[in-house]
Write an enzyme that holds these catalytic residues in place. Structure first.
Site, mmCIF file in Angstrom:
data_model
loop_
_atom_site.group_PDB
_atom_site.id
_atom_site.type_symbol
_atom_site.label_atom_id
_atom_site.label_comp_id
_atom_site.label_asym_id
_atom_site.label_seq_id
_atom_site.Cartn_x
_atom_site.Cartn_y
_atom_site.Cartn_z
ATOM 1 N N SER A 253 -7.237 2.113 0.181
ATOM 2 C CA SER A 253 -7.436 1.845 -1.238
ATOM 3 C C SER A 253 -7.039 3.062 -2.043
ATOM 4 O O SER A 253 -6.960 4.175 -1.530
ATOM 5 C CB SER A 253 -8.907 1.506 -1.538
ATOM 6 O OG SER A 253 -9.293 0.303 -0.923
ATOM 7 N N SER A 291 -5.752 -3.340 0.867
ATOM 8 C CA SER A 291 -5.905 -2.169 0.002
ATOM 9 C C SER A 291 -6.478 -2.581 -1.351
ATOM 10 O O SER A 291 -5.968 -3.487 -2.006
ATOM 11 C CB SER A 291 -4.541 -1.495 -0.200
ATOM 12 O OG SER A 291 -4.679 -0.283 -0.904
ATOM 13 N N ASP A 293 -6.693 -1.506 -4.912
ATOM 14 C CA ASP A 293 -6.007 -0.562 -5.801
ATOM 15 C C ASP A 293 -6.321 -0.902 -7.253
ATOM 16 O O ASP A 293 -5.890 -1.941 -7.763
ATOM 17 C CB ASP A 293 -4.501 -0.602 -5.551
ATOM 18 C CG ASP A 293 -4.164 -0.328 -4.095
ATOM 19 O OD1 ASP A 293 -4.606 0.718 -3.587
ATOM 20 O OD2 ASP A 293 -3.492 -1.152 -3.459
#
Length: 377
Positions: A253, A291, A293
């Site tokens: 992340s 991830s 983000d």
């Protein structure tokens, strides 16, 4: 719980690392973008913004911490700031997003920590807010807490970040130099297969474009194919996502916090946040399936009172036509903040005896110089 003396020692060590990162880039001819940085090359170049960090290192398997960003040093609940969130990839646990999207303001510090400590972050923010003078009747707090998963190096299931440590990070927040690398929420993170961490950078617009500042702070814990100033470093070093089964997963992340003193409303702050995500892409980040983000953007130029004295609240905001330089500043500052997190980080050994090496800076600098010479730059 860690002793305060040990925490202080960790922060001093991180400060030493921080001092190396920007100067090392500059001294070796590595320049990110074309716009000038602010005095500290940090998110705290935006006047009034404060950052506080607590690093948690215990035994051979606790490698975590908390990083708090305060848009200003006053009562944030009573004097909120315009804000927005952009979700690049939503595999994460960012608390407080719906109220930001609905009302366009932030009313608490922004806390970054590890995935399983988001609850502690919320508790710390609530306690901090309720303690503020003038908040004696407050019964609802929209706590903003972001995370990345540091479970490769950290005993994340132990939930070693406490409410008290979150509160401490906010109470000791300052407007000066921001420690980078293995500190706070970046203590146990991994980026592009090397040691990641906390990174920060800023850009200063010239006077004829308003003289505004854009500052960025990142918590890097993601994968991809590393690029530095346009040079394919990950490819040249043969270390990148999906190269072979021995490489670490690209999942992870990245939390990105963007601050500016430009008078932007929530709509244009969301546009600014989208450009910051472009800065992540310029470093080679791929926003993989696993991830999380996120970009949180806020402006310090206008305060939004919790209890206005009039139905119509006067405010001045920048015209759309004047936002382009700020967009460029956000891209550059984000890109450099991510690279600074790598340059400032040190090799770390953690849970299960695992070791993540620091970016081999000397080798990287040599590769960049050779690459640029070979391409006539």
């Amino acid at each position: 719980m860690m002793k305060p003396v040990f925490i202080a020692a960790c922060l001093l060590a991180a400060l030493a690392l921080q001092a190396q990162a920007p100067s090392l880039l500059k001294q070796n001819g590595i320049r990110i973008g074309v716009m000038p940085a602010g005095r500290l090359n940090a998110i705290t170049d935006v006047q009034g913004v404060k950052v506080g960090q607590v690093t948690v290192l215990q035994g051979d398997s606790v490698r975590t911490g908390v990083t708090s960003i305060l848009p200003h040093g006053g009562n944030l609940f009573q004097q909120k700031v315009p804000a927005a969130v952009f979700v690049g990839n939503g595999f994460g646990k960012l608390a407080g997003t719906t109220q930001i999207a609905e009302l366009g303001t932030i009313e608490s510090p922004i806390v970054l920590t590890n995935t399983l400590s988001v609850a502690a972050g919320i508790q710390g923010i609530i306690e901090y807010t309720l303690q503020q003078p003038g908040n004696d009747k407050v019964q609802s707090v929209n706590a903003v807490v972001g995370e990345t998963n540091d479970g490769f190096l950290n005993d994340i299931r132990g939930m070693h970040v406490s409410k008290a440590q979150v509160l401490q990070s906010m109470l000791q927040a300052d407007t000066g130099v921001v420690a980078q690398g293995n500190v706070g929420a970046g203590t146990g993170t991994v980026c592009f297969g090397w040691k990641g961490g906390i990174g920060t950078a800023s850009r200063q617009l010239p006077a004829n474009l308003g003289g505004y500042t854009v500052g960025v702070l990142v918590q890097t814990n993601f994968g991809g194919v590393l690029e530095i100033a346009g040079v394919p470093v990950g490819q040249l070093l043969q270390k990148y996502a999906l190269k072979d089964e021995l490489n670490h997963t690209p999942d992870g992340s990245c939390m990105i916090v963007v601050a500016t003193d430009a008078p932007l409303d929530a709509r244009n702050l969301e546009r600014l946040a989208k450009r910051a995500f472009m800065g992540l892409a310029k470093t080679g980040g791929i926003a993989s399936n696993g991830s999380g983000d996120y970009v949180i953007a806020f402006s310090t130029a206008n305060k939004v009172p919790h209890q206005p004295t009039a139905v119509v609240v006067p405010a001045q905001y920048l015209h759309n036509e004047a936002t382009t330089p700020l967009f460029m500043a956000a891209i550059e500052a984000t890109e450099e903040a991510i690279i600074n997190s790598l340059f400032a980080a040190a090799t770390m050994k953690g849970k299960a005896g695992r070791t993540i090496e620091a970016l081999p800076k000397e080798k990287v600098i040599s590769l960049i110089q050779q690459y640029k010479r070979g391409n006539g730059q």
